[in-house]
Design an enzyme around this catalytic site. Structure first.
Site, PDB file in Angstrom:
ATOM      1  N   CYS A   2       0.836  -1.215   0.000  1.00  0.00           N
ATOM      2  CA  CYS A   2       0.000   0.000   0.000  1.00  0.00           C
ATOM      3  C   CYS A   2       0.869   1.262   0.000  1.00  0.00           C
ATOM      4  O   CYS A   2       2.009   1.234   0.435  1.00  0.00           O
ATOM      5  CB  CYS A   2      -0.853   0.043   1.254  1.00  0.00           C
ATOM      6  SG  CYS A   2      -1.780  -1.446   1.535  1.00  0.00           S
ATOM      7  N   ARG A  27       4.574   0.148  -6.415  1.00  0.00           N
ATOM      8  CA  ARG A  27       4.593  -0.713  -5.237  1.00  0.00           C
ATOM      9  C   ARG A  27       3.551  -1.823  -5.325  1.00  0.00           C
ATOM     10  O   ARG A  27       3.594  -2.767  -4.547  1.00  0.00           O
ATOM     11  CB  ARG A  27       4.355   0.117  -3.975  1.00  0.00           C
ATOM     12  CG  ARG A  27       5.407   1.191  -3.759  1.00  0.00           C
ATOM     13  CD  ARG A  27       5.021   2.073  -2.605  1.00  0.00           C
ATOM     14  NE  ARG A  27       5.089   1.359  -1.354  1.00  0.00           N
ATOM     15  CZ  ARG A  27       6.154   1.313  -0.579  1.00  0.00           C
ATOM     16  NH1 ARG A  27       7.237   1.943  -0.935  1.00  0.00           N
ATOM     17  NH2 ARG A  27       6.139   0.643   0.544  1.00  0.00           N
ATOM     18  N   TRP A  75      -3.453  -2.437  -1.162  1.00  0.00           N
ATOM     19  CA  TRP A  75      -3.154  -3.818  -1.556  1.00  0.00           C
ATOM     20  C   TRP A  75      -3.971  -4.663  -0.598  1.00  0.00           C
ATOM     21  O   TRP A  75      -3.712  -4.659   0.604  1.00  0.00           O
ATOM     22  CB  TRP A  75      -1.659  -4.036  -1.384  1.00  0.00           C
ATOM     23  CG  TRP A  75      -1.188  -5.444  -1.523  1.00  0.00           C
ATOM     24  CD1 TRP A  75      -1.313  -6.451  -0.610  1.00  0.00           C
ATOM     25  CD2 TRP A  75      -0.485  -6.006  -2.619  1.00  0.00           C
ATOM     26  NE1 TRP A  75      -0.736  -7.587  -1.068  1.00  0.00           N
ATOM     27  CE2 TRP A  75      -0.222  -7.348  -2.305  1.00  0.00           C
ATOM     28  CE3 TRP A  75      -0.052  -5.500  -3.844  1.00  0.00           C
ATOM     29  CZ2 TRP A  75       0.456  -8.199  -3.166  1.00  0.00           C
ATOM     30  CZ3 TRP A  75       0.634  -6.360  -4.684  1.00  0.00           C
ATOM     31  CH2 TRP A  75       0.884  -7.685  -4.359  1.00  0.00           C
ATOM     32  N   ASN A 101      -1.318   1.866   6.139  1.00  0.00           N
ATOM     33  CA  ASN A 101      -0.505   0.763   5.613  1.00  0.00           C
ATOM     34  C   ASN A 101      -0.178  -0.152   6.777  1.00  0.00           C
ATOM     35  O   ASN A 101       0.122   0.333   7.876  1.00  0.00           O
ATOM     36  CB  ASN A 101       0.826   1.277   5.041  1.00  0.00           C
ATOM     37  CG  ASN A 101       0.654   2.006   3.734  1.00  0.00           C
ATOM     38  OD1 ASN A 101      -0.448   2.100   3.216  1.00  0.00           O
ATOM     39  ND2 ASN A 101       1.755   2.531   3.215  1.00  0.00           N
ATOM     40  N   GLY A 102      -0.168  -1.451   6.539  1.00  0.00           N
ATOM     41  CA  GLY A 102       0.164  -2.382   7.612  1.00  0.00           C
ATOM     42  C   GLY A 102      -1.017  -3.279   7.919  1.00  0.00           C
ATOM     43  O   GLY A 102      -2.011  -3.300   7.196  1.00  0.00           O
ATOM     44  N   GLU A 482      19.624 -16.491  -7.977  1.00  0.00           N
ATOM     45  CA  GLU A 482      19.062 -15.176  -8.296  1.00  0.00           C
ATOM     46  C   GLU A 482      18.473 -15.168  -9.711  1.00  0.00           C
ATOM     47  O   GLU A 482      17.380 -14.628  -9.931  1.00  0.00           O
ATOM     48  CB  GLU A 482      20.148 -14.103  -8.130  1.00  0.00           C
ATOM     49  CG  GLU A 482      19.768 -12.719  -8.589  1.00  0.00           C
ATOM     50  CD  GLU A 482      18.504 -12.147  -7.940  1.00  0.00           C
ATOM     51  OE1 GLU A 482      18.007 -12.701  -6.944  1.00  0.00           O
ATOM     52  OE2 GLU A 482      18.008 -11.148  -8.465  1.00  0.00           O
ATOM     53  N   LYS A 486      14.664 -14.314 -10.716  1.00  0.00           N
ATOM     54  CA  LYS A 486      14.345 -13.255 -11.679  1.00  0.00           C
ATOM     55  C   LYS A 486      13.383 -13.782 -12.738  1.00  0.00           C
ATOM     56  O   LYS A 486      12.388 -13.157 -13.044  1.00  0.00           O
ATOM     57  CB  LYS A 486      15.645 -12.816 -12.358  1.00  0.00           C
ATOM     58  CG  LYS A 486      16.079 -11.420 -12.436  1.00  0.00           C
ATOM     59  CD  LYS A 486      16.064 -10.479 -11.320  1.00  0.00           C
ATOM     60  CE  LYS A 486      15.180 -10.649 -10.158  1.00  0.00           C
ATOM     61  NZ  LYS A 486      15.587 -10.030  -8.946  1.00  0.00           N
ATOM     62  N   GLU A 489       9.793 -14.575 -11.204  1.00  0.00           N
ATOM     63  CA  GLU A 489       8.933 -13.477 -10.755  1.00  0.00           C
ATOM     64  C   GLU A 489       8.466 -12.577 -11.899  1.00  0.00           C
ATOM     65  O   GLU A 489       7.378 -12.034 -11.839  1.00  0.00           O
ATOM     66  CB  GLU A 489       9.523 -12.679  -9.586  1.00  0.00           C
ATOM     67  CG  GLU A 489      10.805 -11.968  -9.834  1.00  0.00           C
ATOM     68  CD  GLU A 489      11.323 -11.249  -8.590  1.00  0.00           C
ATOM     69  OE1 GLU A 489      10.593 -11.036  -7.625  1.00  0.00           O
ATOM     70  OE2 GLU A 489      12.513 -10.874  -8.609  1.00  0.00           O
ATOM     71  N   HIS A 505      22.164 -36.223  -7.149  1.00  0.00           N
ATOM     72  CA  HIS A 505      21.414 -36.604  -5.948  1.00  0.00           C
ATOM     73  C   HIS A 505      19.919 -36.360  -6.106  1.00  0.00           C
ATOM     74  O   HIS A 505      19.198 -36.305  -5.118  1.00  0.00           O
ATOM     75  CB  HIS A 505      21.967 -35.863  -4.729  1.00  0.00           C
ATOM     76  CG  HIS A 505      23.428 -36.132  -4.518  1.00  0.00           C
ATOM     77  ND1 HIS A 505      23.893 -37.360  -4.099  1.00  0.00           N
ATOM     78  CD2 HIS A 505      24.523 -35.363  -4.719  1.00  0.00           C
ATOM     79  CE1 HIS A 505      25.219 -37.316  -4.041  1.00  0.00           C
ATOM     80  NE2 HIS A 505      25.626 -36.114  -4.411  1.00  0.00           N
ATOM     81  N   LYS A 600       6.877  -4.077  -4.176  1.00  0.00           N
ATOM     82  CA  LYS A 600       8.279  -3.676  -4.142  1.00  0.00           C
ATOM     83  C   LYS A 600       8.880  -3.848  -2.752  1.00  0.00           C
ATOM     84  O   LYS A 600       9.964  -4.380  -2.601  1.00  0.00           O
ATOM     85  CB  LYS A 600       8.423  -2.225  -4.612  1.00  0.00           C
ATOM     86  CG  LYS A 600       9.865  -1.737  -4.678  1.00  0.00           C
ATOM     87  CD  LYS A 600      10.670  -2.522  -5.692  1.00  0.00           C
ATOM     88  CE  LYS A 600      12.125  -2.115  -5.744  1.00  0.00           C
ATOM     89  NZ  LYS A 600      12.928  -3.149  -6.439  1.00  0.00           N
TER      90      LYS A 600
HETATM   91  C1  AGP Z   1      13.383  -8.967  -5.917  1.00  0.00           C
HETATM   92  O1  AGP Z   1      13.311  -9.075  -7.284  1.00  0.00           O
HETATM   93  C2  AGP Z   1      12.171  -9.226  -5.181  1.00  0.00           C
HETATM   94  N1  AGP Z   1      11.011  -8.686  -5.691  1.00  0.00           N
HETATM   95  C3  AGP Z   1      12.234  -9.489  -3.695  1.00  0.00           C
HETATM   96  O2  AGP Z   1      12.748 -10.762  -3.558  1.00  0.00           O
HETATM   97  C4  AGP Z   1      13.057  -8.523  -2.804  1.00  0.00           C
HETATM   98  O3  AGP Z   1      14.413  -8.656  -3.090  1.00  0.00           O
HETATM   99  C5  AGP Z   1      12.786  -8.838  -1.325  1.00  0.00           C
HETATM  100  O4  AGP Z   1      11.433  -8.654  -1.045  1.00  0.00           O
HETATM  101  C6  AGP Z   1      13.638  -8.038  -0.378  1.00  0.00           C
HETATM  102  O5  AGP Z   1      13.447  -6.670  -0.540  1.00  0.00           O
HETATM  103  P1  AGP Z   1      14.466  -5.624   0.081  1.00  0.00           P
HETATM  104  O6  AGP Z   1      15.764  -5.806  -0.605  1.00  0.00           O
HETATM  105  O7  AGP Z   1      13.844  -4.284  -0.159  1.00  0.00           O
HETATM  106  O8  AGP Z   1      14.577  -5.944   1.542  1.00  0.00           O
END
Ligand code: AGP
Length: 605
Positions: A2, A27, A75, A101-102, A482, A486, A489, A505, A600
């Site tokens: 949010c 966000r 959200w 928010n929260g 990573e 990527k 997501e 294994h 985000k």
């Molecule tokens: C990254 O592509 C992600 N969307 C997610 O994993 C992100 O890295 C994670 O939520 C941590 O966020 P931060 O680095 O702001 O703590």
């Protein structure tokens, strides 16, 4: 997640707030709303809409004037996305409006109590509880009403409150969800993210948990939820408003991938000390004697930041010879960890606001541990909570999917590893070697990005895969992790990362022509072992895309990455795979900057 934006001053508030909401769109959200008032025409005017900010804008009537207002992108957590559940929430007497928010953990109990007292709820949200609590308070001052309300709620909140009888102020409070004040000339702003503020002011005050503030057009004051005044000196944010523009790219992800050479240049700038073959890290707050006493390093982060931490742990072990490992902060905080006074804890976070990381830091601090932050957002909660740290200086990252922050975080870890190494046993010669490698990075990144057309063609070939396997060994493994995150997501293709050493294994059972493997194959001491893994996959007719320093005979295709020092290679090897994820998502028509179900910064549990 949010977003909140608020303004008090002399300007027509609605367009200003709508523009602020647009800056928070990245966000992730599903509905939006706005409420305005003014000292000249008291009374609250509110509009809410399910959908995008432009849907809200379309509903705002021409005569929607005011000079004070708050707005929100929601959200959904409690209750489906709808006009009614969108924020702000207004009290029955139309006097109090709240954006939040929260998550309020005891909302259910409080709701039942309020309903038993005859309060009628309009929405399914937890936030509405707060609205009624504030409206029912018999306190005179708005600040006291809000204070009383937040003291009975449990959970996380960043809130902004308007009251029809107090149109000269906005009252805000923070606990676990970011609230940032923007200080202007005879006008004040509030937001959950500085992205919404930088077009108007660079003077920022970030609230701490348990802190509240009253904003008036020409003044602000901060205090605790107990009512004690706090001091809040505004700091200047460096980020330019233009950093939030797309700059000719079709998405922020594309723009941010292409900003990496400059971003890396920034994280290095002013930090290299050629005289002693080391680096200066001013904010570390760790002298040489203390650095020598560290017996372990534990790195905590989530998602991409965790992966950067895995690379960081390897660098620290290799260069400083201190045992180091990384763990998801979200796991660490729930397992009652043994906190060791000789361990250096490092919290990694782009946003500096990720709740799981912040909670881990707070738990560590409570147990007396020394915690450093490796953070992008200056002045963020984790940066302030830590005992010291390194800013990664990637600039604002808008795309939900992290790219340039990952790269800059790995470089920041290389700097830390070099620094720790040079206070211990890393030789001047090796220090020089690493510095030379670091200096090469921006140019090598530019070289990698020149291969974009070729990577795009590969992405188009792989876009119809239902699943992909990513493998790497030791330095290559976090890169594979990573790259797999990527791809999944942003393209929604299932992807799994495995250590190449573990193939036999189990995962070898998956290999068949329909499952492509992306293999990270650096030219290091494990090259032959990695090649053997490729042979095993090829023998089972698996397709292979290698990322390597030289063509790989067993691979169907190889993306060549320039060679750096062995320890620094992981910084570069993932970059072509960011492009692969981007172009795969593009070929599939995905919403690249805002992948479904993701936000985000995850400021709730
Ligand atoms: C990254 O592509 C992600 N969307 C997610 O994993 C992100 O890295 C994670 O939520 C941590 O966020 P931060 O680095 O702001 O703590």
């Amino acid at each position: 997640m949010c977003g909140i934006v608020g303004y008090i001053g002399k300007r027509d508030v609605a367009p200003l707030l709508l523009e602020g909401l647009q800056r928070l769109e990245y966000r992730g959200y599903d509905s939006a709303g706005i409420v305005v008032t003014s000292p000249k025409t008291p009374g609250l005017k509110m509009v809410k809409a399910k959908g995008r900010v432009r849907d809200l804008e379309a509903k705002v009537p021409a005569r929607f004037k005011g000079t004070t207002g708050i707005a929100h992108t929601r959200w959904a957590t409690h209750g489906a996305p709808s006009d009614v559940n969108a924020h702000p929430h207004m009290s029955a007497d139309q006097k109090v409006a709240v954006v939040h928010n929260g998550i309020i953990d005891n909302a259910g109990d409080l709701r039942r109590k309020l309903e038993a007292d005859g309060v009628e709820f309009l929405s399914e949200t937890d936030t509405e509880v707060l609205t009624h609590l504030i409206a029912r308070s018999t306190a005179e001052k708005l600040e006291d009403k809000v204070r009383q309300a937040v003291r009975v709620i449990e959970g996380t909140y960043g809130i902004a409150v308007l009251h029809a009888d107090h149109p000269d102020r906005i009252v805000v409070a923070r606990n676990g969800s970011p609230v940032v004040l923007g200080i202007g000339e005879k006008e004040m702003f509030v937001a959950s993210d500085i992205a919404a503020l930088v077009t108007h002011t660079r003077q920022i005050v970030t609230l701490d948990d348990g802190e509240m503030a009253t904003l008036k057009a020409d003044d602000f004051r901060t205090y605790t939820t107990e009512g004690t005044r706090t001091t809040a000196e505004p700091t200047t944010v460096e980020w330019e408003a233009e950093s939030y523009d797309m700059g000719g790219h079709d998405t922020y992800m594309h723009k941010e991938i292409h900003e990496q050479a400059d971003a890396v240049d920034r994280v290095l700038r002013g930090r290299i000390d050629d005289r002693f073959s080391t680096v200066h890290l001013g904010g570390l707050n760790l002298d040489a004697r203390e650095a020598r006493q560290i017996r372990r390093v534990k790195i905590l982060g989530c998602g991409t930041s965790y992966h950067a931490g895995m690379i960081g742990a390897q660098m620290i072990e290799e260069l400083a010879r201190i045992p180091a490992d990384a763990e998801p902060a979200s796991e660490f905080r729930y397992r009652n960890p043994v906190v060791d006074p000789d361990t250096l804890y490092i919290a990694v976070s782009q946003s500096g606001e990720t709740y799981d990381v912040l909670a881990a830091v707070q738990e560590l601090k409570r147990k007396g541990a020394r915690v450093l932050g490796v953070v992008n957002v200056v002045g963020s909660a984790i940066a302030r909570e830590a005992d010291g740290g390194i800013y990664v200086h990637a600039g604002p990252e808008v795309c939900v999917v992290s790219t340039k922050c990952f790269t800059n975080t790995t470089v920041a870890f290389a700097l830390l590893a070099l620094h720790l190494g040079r206070t211990r046993d890393l030789s001047v010669r090796d220090g020089k070697r690493i510095i030379e490698g670091l200096r090469k990075l921006p140019e090598q990144i530019t070289e990698i990005l020149k291969q974009e057309e070729a990577v795009k063609e590969l992405a188009e070939q792989y876009a119809d895969a239902r699943s992909m396997l990513f493998i790497g060994r030791v330095r290559g493994y976090p890169v594979a992790r990573e790259a797999s995150l990527k791809l999944k997501e942003v393209s929604y293709i299932h992807a799994e990362a495995y250590p190449a050493s573990e193939l036999k294994h189990g995962p070898l059972a998956l290999i068949e022509p329909a499952l492509p493997t992306v293999a990270i194959v650096p030219d290091d001491d494990l090259l032959e072992k990695n090649r053997a893994a490729l042979e095993e996959i090829k023998a089972r007719e698996g397709k292979i895309l290698a990322v390597a320093h030289q063509p790989q005979e067993k691979a169907d295709q190889t993306i060549i990455v320039p060679k750096n020092e062995d320890e620094l290679d992981p910084i570069l090897m993932g970059i072509p795979l960011q492009l692969l994820a981007y172009h795969t998502a593009k070929a599939l028509g995905r919403d690249i900057d805002k992948p479904r179900n993701l936000a985000k910064s995850v400021t709730v549990e």
